[in-house]
Structure formats: structure tokens, C-alpha cells
Design a protein around this motif. Sequence first.
Motif, PDB file in Angstrom:
ATOM      1  N   SER A  32     -12.419   6.693  28.762  1.00  0.00           N
ATOM      2  CA  SER A  32     -12.145   6.645  30.194  1.00  0.00           C
ATOM      3  C   SER A  32     -10.853   5.797  30.477  1.00  0.00           C
ATOM      4  O   SER A  32     -10.521   6.203  31.670  1.00  0.00           O
ATOM      5  CB  SER A  32     -13.494   5.970  30.661  1.00  0.00           C
ATOM      6  N   ASN A  33     -10.252   5.168  29.514  1.00  0.00           N
ATOM      7  CA  ASN A  33      -9.087   4.389  29.971  1.00  0.00           C
ATOM      8  C   ASN A  33      -8.297   4.498  28.976  1.00  0.00           C
ATOM      9  O   ASN A  33      -8.478   4.968  28.017  1.00  0.00           O
ATOM     10  CB  ASN A  33      -9.450   2.668  30.042  1.00  0.00           C
ATOM     11  N   GLU A  57      -5.654   1.176  32.835  1.00  0.00           N
ATOM     12  CA  GLU A  57      -7.200   0.908  33.368  1.00  0.00           C
ATOM     13  C   GLU A  57      -7.618   1.605  34.544  1.00  0.00           C
ATOM     14  O   GLU A  57      -7.008   1.556  35.690  1.00  0.00           O
ATOM     15  CB  GLU A  57      -7.508  -0.639  33.319  1.00  0.00           C
ATOM     16  N   GLN A  58      -8.749   2.222  34.558  1.00  0.00           N
ATOM     17  CA  GLN A  58      -9.398   2.645  35.832  1.00  0.00           C
ATOM     18  C   GLN A  58     -10.105   1.636  36.468  1.00  0.00           C
ATOM     19  O   GLN A  58     -10.962   1.103  36.004  1.00  0.00           O
ATOM     20  CB  GLN A  58     -10.355   3.782  35.486  1.00  0.00           C
ATOM     21  N   PRO A  59      -9.905   1.448  38.095  1.00  0.00           N
ATOM     22  CA  PRO A  59     -10.366   0.440  38.596  1.00  0.00           C
ATOM     23  C   PRO A  59     -12.064   0.534  38.719  1.00  0.00           C
ATOM     24  O   PRO A  59     -12.418   1.503  38.980  1.00  0.00           O
ATOM     25  CB  PRO A  59      -9.691   0.394  40.265  1.00  0.00           C
ATOM     26  N   LEU A  60     -12.620  -0.340  38.497  1.00  0.00           N
ATOM     27  CA  LEU A  60     -14.194  -0.516  38.725  1.00  0.00           C
ATOM     28  C   LEU A  60     -14.657  -1.271  39.736  1.00  0.00           C
ATOM     29  O   LEU A  60     -14.345  -2.553  39.843  1.00  0.00           O
ATOM     30  CB  LEU A  60     -14.866  -0.920  37.547  1.00  0.00           C
TER      31      LEU A  60
END
Length: 278
Positions: A32-33, A57-60
Motif C-alpha cells: 500500500s506504500n 507513504e500514504q497519509p493515514l
Amino acid sequence: MTATTPTGEPVDTAQVLATGELELIGQIRNASNATLVCDAVLGDHQVRCVYKPVRGEQPLWDFPDGTLAGREVASYLVSDALGWSVVPMTLLRDGPFGPGMVQRWIDTPEPADGLPTRLDLVDLCSPDLVPDGWKLILSAVDSRGEDVVLVHADDPRLQRMAVLDILINNADRKGGHVLEGLDGQVYGVDHGICLHTEDKLRTVLWGWAAESIPVHLLDDVEVLLEGLRSEDSPLRDRLAQLITPAEVAALIDRTAAIVETPVMPVADRSRPIPWPAF
């Protein structure tokens, strides 16, 4: 941990991972990243590794502070302080796509042609194929309408990982994050969403729920707690550079709670297992 030169001479793996040039081998596309496979090369020394740049990185929304890379390194530091080697060597460094996490690659056995397929340590199978003594986690029906079960081995290497996951509050212990290395050790990877202040434990390793934590593991947890609580704690100082002060305090509280009540938690929560489970 050491690597070797082509002539067999040992070299410090940490030094190669920290300072070697990262040569890109490929990308793990189902992550996912951004997750890149590299060789860290320092002179004649070479260590295969995974490189996850922060910029990928995808923000969470529920992990807004710091970076996933920082949480991966913090999880390694806890594992290392316990002396368990559950998390492969992990560090922060600059790379071809900026700062990120670098982690030693774990080689796993390849399936042998012509031999019966054995279950992985965490696996899905038909209910009638569950080996004796394995832990049943859940039952389900697959897309073809067939009964399947999620199971894992009653293996002390997995139980040690399950205790670590409680300590670091792992929100994403999938079956695919459990690797049985060629060296006989069992490793856990992908710790980017750990160490939150709120209880977020989601794991496929519920097989020991409500059981007492073995004494030898508890002894190591007590040593970790002493180290975290000491007046001049190098571990606490290093963690404070990677996660928030509140998250460091929550780690100490979770560790103290295990020492006080050494019992594995139960899956009495709305989302006990990450999805997908693998």
C-alpha cells in the motif's frame, strides 16, 4: 548480525545498511506504500534490503503523527531491546528517493517441486486439513462456497511475536507479515501502523487468547520495562525521536500492564483481525 564478503570475511550488517549505496532491484507492487527492494553495497559488501521512502507513504487519518518509517524503526528497537530478533534489522537513512526506512531482507524457503504443499505458519485451509494442535482463529466460506478456516501453528516463535504485538500495539499483523526465514527464525515485517496511544491491536495471532504469558517471555518484558523506566534510558531517548511523547508513555504503560497481569488479551473488539488477513 553480520554479512560476508565473497571470500567469507564478516562485515557489520548495520554499517552496510546504514552507509552502503542503495542499488534498486525492483518494487513490491502489492504494497500500500512505496516498497522497493534494493541491495545496500559498501565496497565488496552487499546486503539485500527493503527500502520504504517517506515520500511514498500514504497519509493515514488515525496515524497523523510522525512517519510510518519512524514507527517501523521504533518497533525494531523494542524487539531488539527484548532480545527476540522478531523484527529484522531496521534503520532510518537517506536513499535515492529521500529519507526512509531500510530493513534487512528475509529469505524464505521456496516450495519444493513434487512434494506435498505444507501449511504456512499462518494459513487458510479446509477444516479437515488442520494439523493436530494448531490454533483455530476463525471459520468462513470462500468465494466458491467452500468452508475454510484461518489457523496458525502453536509455535513458540509465533507466541513471542504475539506478545511483541501487544507491546507495540500492532494494528496490522496479517498472515503475510509473518516470515519463516531460511535460518529457522520467524520474523515479523510491516510495522508502520504500530505504537498508537489508543488500543488498536488487530492480529491473526489470537491463538493464545486468555492464556498466561510464558515466564521466559515475561522475564524479557520485565527487563524492557526496567530499561524504559530507567532515569537515563537510551532506548526511551531513541524512541522519542521516532514517535510522540504520548506514544512512548503508552508503550511504557502497556509494558507495565503485561508485567502486572501477564495474560494474553482476548479478541473482544469490533475489528480483531486486519483485513485482508493476508
